[in-house]
Every structure is written in structure tokens, then in C-alpha cells.
Scaffold this motif. Structure first.
Motif, short mmCIF file in Angstrom:
data_model
loop_
_atom_site.label_atom_id
_atom_site.label_comp_id
_atom_site.label_asym_id
_atom_site.label_seq_id
_atom_site.Cartn_x
_atom_site.Cartn_y
_atom_site.Cartn_z
N LYS A 143 -64.68 67.62 96.87
CA LYS A 143 -63.35 67.22 97.30
C LYS A 143 -62.87 68.04 98.49
O LYS A 143 -61.96 67.63 99.20
N HIS A 144 -63.52 69.19 98.72
CA HIS A 144 -63.16 70.05 99.85
C HIS A 144 -64.03 69.67 101.06
O HIS A 144 -65.19 69.28 100.91
N PRO A 145 -63.49 69.77 102.28
CA PRO A 145 -64.31 69.44 103.46
C PRO A 145 -65.59 70.26 103.56
O PRO A 145 -66.63 69.75 104.00
N VAL A 146 -65.54 71.52 103.17
CA VAL A 146 -66.76 72.34 103.22
C VAL A 146 -67.79 71.82 102.23
O VAL A 146 -68.99 71.79 102.51
N GLY A 147 -67.34 71.38 101.06
CA GLY A 147 -68.27 70.81 100.09
C GLY A 147 -68.92 69.54 100.61
O GLY A 147 -70.12 69.31 100.40
N GLU A 193 -61.42 72.38 90.00
CA GLU A 193 -60.49 71.27 90.18
C GLU A 193 -59.16 71.74 90.74
O GLU A 193 -58.50 71.02 91.48
N TYR A 194 -58.80 72.97 90.41
CA TYR A 194 -57.55 73.53 90.94
C TYR A 194 -57.75 74.15 92.31
O TYR A 194 -56.91 73.99 93.20
N ASP A 195 -58.85 74.87 92.51
CA ASP A 195 -59.10 75.57 93.78
C ASP A 195 -60.58 75.49 94.08
O ASP A 195 -61.40 76.06 93.34
N GLN A 196 -60.95 74.78 95.14
CA GLN A 196 -62.36 74.65 95.49
C GLN A 196 -62.87 75.78 96.38
O GLN A 196 -64.07 76.04 96.43
N GLU A 197 -61.98 76.47 97.08
CA GLU A 197 -62.43 77.48 98.04
C GLU A 197 -63.09 78.66 97.35
O GLU A 197 -64.10 79.18 97.82
N ARG A 198 -62.51 79.11 96.27
CA ARG A 198 -63.05 80.30 95.59
C ARG A 198 -64.49 80.08 95.11
O ARG A 198 -65.37 80.91 95.39
N PRO A 199 -64.83 78.99 94.41
CA PRO A 199 -66.24 78.80 94.04
C PRO A 199 -67.15 78.57 95.24
O PRO A 199 -68.31 79.01 95.22
N ASN A 210 -57.57 86.70 88.48
CA ASN A 210 -58.61 87.69 88.19
C ASN A 210 -59.67 87.63 89.28
O ASN A 210 -60.17 86.56 89.63
N GLU A 211 -60.04 88.76 89.81
CA GLU A 211 -60.94 88.81 90.97
C GLU A 211 -62.40 88.64 90.60
O GLU A 211 -63.23 88.47 91.49
N ARG A 212 -62.74 88.68 89.30
CA ARG A 212 -64.15 88.66 88.91
C ARG A 212 -64.58 87.38 88.21
O ARG A 212 -65.79 87.15 88.07
N VAL A 213 -63.65 86.58 87.75
CA VAL A 213 -64.01 85.53 86.79
C VAL A 213 -64.99 84.52 87.39
O VAL A 213 -66.01 84.19 86.76
N VAL A 214 -64.76 84.03 88.61
CA VAL A 214 -65.64 83.02 89.19
C VAL A 214 -67.00 83.62 89.52
O VAL A 214 -68.06 83.02 89.23
N GLU A 215 -67.02 84.80 90.11
CA GLU A 215 -68.28 85.43 90.49
C GLU A 215 -69.13 85.75 89.27
O GLU A 215 -70.36 85.55 89.27
N VAL A 216 -68.51 86.24 88.20
CA VAL A 216 -69.26 86.57 86.99
C VAL A 216 -69.79 85.31 86.32
O VAL A 216 -70.92 85.27 85.82
N LEU A 217 -68.99 84.25 86.31
CA LEU A 217 -69.45 82.99 85.73
C LEU A 217 -70.72 82.50 86.44
O LEU A 217 -71.69 82.09 85.79
N ASN A 265 -70.78 80.82 96.55
CA ASN A 265 -72.08 80.13 96.60
C ASN A 265 -72.30 79.22 95.39
O ASN A 265 -73.42 79.07 94.90
N ALA A 266 -71.22 78.61 94.91
CA ALA A 266 -71.33 77.74 93.74
C ALA A 266 -72.09 76.46 94.05
O ALA A 266 -72.75 75.90 93.16
N PHE A 267 -72.02 75.97 95.28
CA PHE A 267 -72.68 74.71 95.62
C PHE A 267 -74.19 74.81 95.42
O PHE A 267 -74.81 73.92 94.85
N GLN A 268 -74.79 75.90 95.88
CA GLN A 268 -76.23 76.05 95.74
C GLN A 268 -76.63 76.21 94.27
O GLN A 268 -77.69 75.73 93.85
N VAL A 269 -75.78 76.88 93.49
CA VAL A 269 -76.08 77.04 92.07
C VAL A 269 -76.05 75.69 91.37
O VAL A 269 -76.94 75.36 90.57
N MET A 270 -75.04 74.86 91.67
CA MET A 270 -74.97 73.53 91.06
C MET A 270 -76.14 72.65 91.51
O MET A 270 -76.66 71.85 90.73
N ARG A 271 -76.54 72.83 92.75
CA ARG A 271 -77.67 72.05 93.26
C ARG A 271 -78.95 72.37 92.50
O ARG A 271 -79.76 71.48 92.21
N ASN A 272 -79.13 73.62 92.13
CA ASN A 272 -80.31 74.00 91.35
C ASN A 272 -80.21 73.48 89.92
O ASN A 272 -81.22 73.09 89.32
N PHE A 273 -79.01 73.48 89.35
CA PHE A 273 -78.84 72.99 87.98
C PHE A 273 -79.09 71.48 87.89
O PHE A 273 -79.42 70.99 86.82
N MET A 274 -78.89 70.77 88.99
CA MET A 274 -79.14 69.32 88.96
C MET A 274 -80.62 69.00 88.78
O MET A 274 -80.97 67.86 88.44
#
Length: 440
Positions: free
Chosen positions: A263-267, A224-230, A193-200, A234-243
Motif C-alpha cells: 500500500k506504500h509507494p516504496v512497497g 496496516e497502521y504504519d508501513q514505513e517502519r516495517p 516501542n523502538e524494538r517491537v518491529v525489529e525483534v519480530l 527490511n520486512a519486504f525481503q523477509v516476506m518475500r522469502n516466506f512466500m
């Protein structure tokens, strides 16, 4: 007035027992009511009792028919009725029945999932909520999850609920998505699904706290299955704010999600860029033990790069002292194992290696490790008491952190004996790393 002869859609939950209200009303009306179901002998009863959830002040109502195989077939057909009241009665009766494993599996064999998916767009909000809760219960079974994921349209409908529906139904839909995201095959289907990660990531910024926890747990399973999509969303910045939030459940869920991203090199590069170690050092002093466990687990993946080791060297006095204290004084083997692994990572730096070996070696050698009689395999206490079971990774226990492998769903289940052996092995590896002198 509460009527015990109707179907289970009349079940109530209130501060006072409904039968007590009925008794008071009948006494005020001076009316005698004879219940044919209570006539003696009880063997003359022709209808079975309707099962009910064991909750306080919930009356156990009676069904119109015996819920055998024939009754379940009738309920399955009534889902397609034109009368909304009949549909509501059927949905509520099925909701009670799916808590019985035999009935749930039989309903799955009747393809009840396909009928329920059509009812998600029903105009009645009460019916939509119960339908989603039924699907959540059926998703705990392999056959049920397989049927649900065979209709990818349900992911689109869940995403639409996140954007448009009321908070009660968003809560149920978030719980359903969290349940569906367990397993590699399920994540593969959902990520199509093309929207699920972005909408979350969009809706979790302004939603209710409990719903946000479900969003984060669902995103963690997908990451855990795919790190590239989140990461692209911009999931990293969102998690950083939630911390930085003061709610422990959100902080732990955000750190678990960030652990998957790291777990991903970009992360890992983003963690070095935003100096996550400094934020984690503050969380290591938290009063909530679950926050500390998640913080050390995140630190385990962050301290792999060379830049992170240089940053750890600047904070070595506070950081190493706290990690050693957690490994020595903690009575949680999972926290001990994570702390030991972080110290092993830090020993790869020559300066940190000298600091740990010269100051903390004696204290590390005295780290106590529990026996299997002293530990049941869990780390948290739920509202129902201490959950037991030696690291059985089930899909039914919620909000209980059990020990598990990091290799995914296909890894072999480990019990308390083998996990405690992992703690002893990690302690020995740390001592070997301290004693090793590669630069001589």
C-alpha cells in the motif's frame, strides 16, 4: 493421584480420564472414599462447582469458595501473596473465570491487569504462561485492552520473552501481541516501542512454525497502521522469502503482510524491482484456497504501477486466463471480487485491455454471483465446522477469514447482501472498462 477437592491448578489433561485413574487406585487399595459434595439432596452443597474449559478428558474440579464477587476479590488479593503456591492457585482460578464475561469485566474493574503485568516476570514458567493467557483473554474486551496498553512496559516484557523465554511462553506471548495489535489506537501505542518491529522480524526467521504465524499476523496488523517502519526494517525481503515456504499458513500470513506493505509507494517499487508478479503467478495455481485468495489480494495492490502492467503483459496468457477462471468457476464471492478488481487494474493497459476484451469478454459476462441464501459470509472451514455470521468483524473468532472493508476499524460493517452487491458492481465495472474505447 488426582484430588478433586483442590483448586483448579490440579486440572489435568491426559489420554485417560483422571477420575477413572482415581477409581482404579481406590479399588486396588480397597479404600472407600466418600465425597461430601455428592451427598443427596444436592441442595445441601455449600461450595460452587469450579467452571472448566470444555476439553476432552478434563475433570471438572471444585473450588474452595463460591466464585461470586467476594470470591473474585479474594483471588485478586491472592495474586500478591508471598506463597508461590497460593499465587499459582489464584492465577489458575482466574484463568477459568475470565471465560465468563461477567467475571472478566468485574476483574477488569478490580484492576487485575496491573497485578498480572507484574507477574509476567515471575520465576515460575507455568505461572507466567497462564498470566499471559489471561491477559490475552482480557484483551478481547475494550476495557481490558485499554488497561493493558496503559502500561507500555508490557510491550518490552513481551519483546524480552521473544528473545529469551521457552517456546511455550513465546507461543502465548505471540498470541497476546496478535490480539493487542487489533485496532488503530493499539497499533499506535505498540509502535512507540523502538524494538517491537525489529525483534519480530529477527525472531520469526528461526522460530517454530505456529509461533511464526502469530508473529506474521501481529506484523500485518502493525503494517496496516504504519508501513514505513516495517519497510525500513527490511520486512519486504523477509516476506518475500516466506512466500517460498511450503506451509500454507505461513505463505498466507506473509502475503497478507506484504499486501499491507504494498500500500506504500516504496512497497510498490520493491514489488516491481523483485518481480513479485512472477512469484504470485505460481501461487495462483496452489491447491490451498486460502493461498489463492491471499495471492489475488496481493496482486490487487501490485498491479497498480505501470511497470507491473508491462510485466503482466508478458504473462498475459497464463495470468489473465487464471484470473478469469477464478472469477467464473469460484464459489467464493471474496475470491471473485478480488479477481475482478485485478482484471479492472489490468484493463488500464491498452494491450491488456484489447486482449481481455477480444478473448474473455463473453466468459466474463457469464460470471455467476451467489445469492445471500447461498453464502453465509465466510470463506474458510475451521476445525469446529463452518463458522457462520454475515461478516461480523469480531475479536473472538480466530483463523476465520471474514469479509471486511479495507478502510480499517472505523469502516461500517458490511453484510452478505451488500458484499454480493459489491461483486455485481465490480463485474459491471469490468464490463464497462472492456467496452470503453478511450483511444478512439
Amino acid at each position: 493421584m488426582f484430588c478433586p477437592h483442590k483448586n483448579s491448578y490440579l486440572q489435568l489433561e491426559c489420554a485417560m480420564e483422571p477420575r477413572l485413574i482415581n477409581k482404579a487406585v481406590r479399588r486396588a487399595m480397597r479404600k472407600t472414599q466418600i465425597d461430601p459434595h455428592d451427598e443427596k439432596p444436592a441442595a445441601q452443597r455449600l461450595t460452587s462447582s469450579q467452571p472448566s474449559l470444555y476439553a476432552p478428558w478434563v475433570d471438572i474440579t471444585r473450588a474452595k469458595i463460591g466464585f461470586g464477587r467476594r470470591g473474585l476479590r479474594i483471588l485478586n488479593r491472592e495474586l500478591n501473596s508471598d506463597d508461590p503456591l497460593i499465587q499459582l492457585q489464584a492465577v489458575n482460578s482466574i484463568y477459568d473465570q475470565v471465560y465468563i464475561s461477567e467475571s472478566a469485566l468485574f476483574l477488569i474493574s478490580l484492576n487485575v491487569v496491573y497485578r498480572l503485568i507484574k507477574l509476567i516476570e515471575h520465576s515460575d514458567a507455568t505461572l507466567r504462561e497462564k498470566v499471559i493467557l489471561i491477559l490475552t483473554r482480557l484483551a478481547n474486551y475494550y476495557q481490558g485492552k485499554k488497561q493493558i496498553l496503559s502500561r507500555p512496559i508490557i510491550i518490552d516484557r513481551i519483546v524480552d520473552i521473544f528473545l529469551e523465554d521457552c517456546k511455550e511462553i513465546r507461543y502465548a506471548a505471540a498470541f497476546l501481541l496478535k490480539t493487542l495489535t487489533r485496532g488503530e489506537y493499539a497499533c499506535e501505542v505498540i509502535l512507540k516501542n523502538e524494538r517491537v518491529v525489529e525483534v519480530l522480524l529477527k525472531v520469526m526467521l528461526n522460530d517454530h512454525m505456529t509461533i511464526v504465524v502469530f508473529y506474521l499476523n501481529a506484523l500485518k496488523n502493525l503494517a496496516e497502521y504504519d508501513q514505513e517502519r516495517p519497510l525500513r526494517a527490511n520486512a519486504f525481503q523477509v516476506m518475500r522469502n516466506f512466500m517460498k515456504v511450503h506451509e500454507p499458513r505461513i505463505v498466507t500470513a506473509a502475503m497478507d503482510c506484504m499486501t499491507q506493505l504494498c500500500k506504500h509507494p516504496v512497497g510498490k517499487a520493491l514489488a516491481d524491482q523483485y518481480d513479485i508478479i512472477k512469484a504470485i503467478k505460481v501461487l495462483l495455481l496452489a491447491s490451498n484456497v486460502e493461498v489463492i485468495i491471499c495471492a489475488v489480494g496481493l496482486l490487487n495492490y501490485v498491479t497498480i504501477t505501470n511497470m507491473s502492467k508491462w510485466r503482466s503483459k508478458e504473462l498475459q496468457w497464463d495470468l489473465v486466463k487464471r484470473l478469469v477462471d477464478l472469477a467464473v468457476s469460484s464459489n467464493l464471492p471474496s475470491l471473485q471480487l478480488r479477481s475482478l478488481q485485478v482484471l479492472i487494474n489490468l484493463c488500464e493497459s491498452p494491450d491488456l485491455h484489447h486482449h481481455i476484451g477480444s478473448i474473455w469478454r463473453d466468459k466474463i459476462s457469464g460470471i455467476p454471483v451467489k445469492t445471500h441464501e447461498q453464502w453465509d459470509g465466510t470463506t474458510t472451514t475451521t476445525t469446529f465446522g463452518l463458522e457462520t455470521g454475515h461478516n461480523y468483524r469480531t475479536m473472538c473468532i480466530e483463523d476465520v477469514e471474514t469479509v471486511r472493508n479495507d478502510e480499517g476499524d472505523n469502516a461500517q460493517v458490511v453484510n452478505a447482501h451488500s458484499f454480493l452487491q459489491r461483486v455485481r458492481d465490480a463485474k459491471q465495472r469490468l464490463l464497462d472498462a472492456i467496452d470503453r474505447r478511450p483511444y478512439k
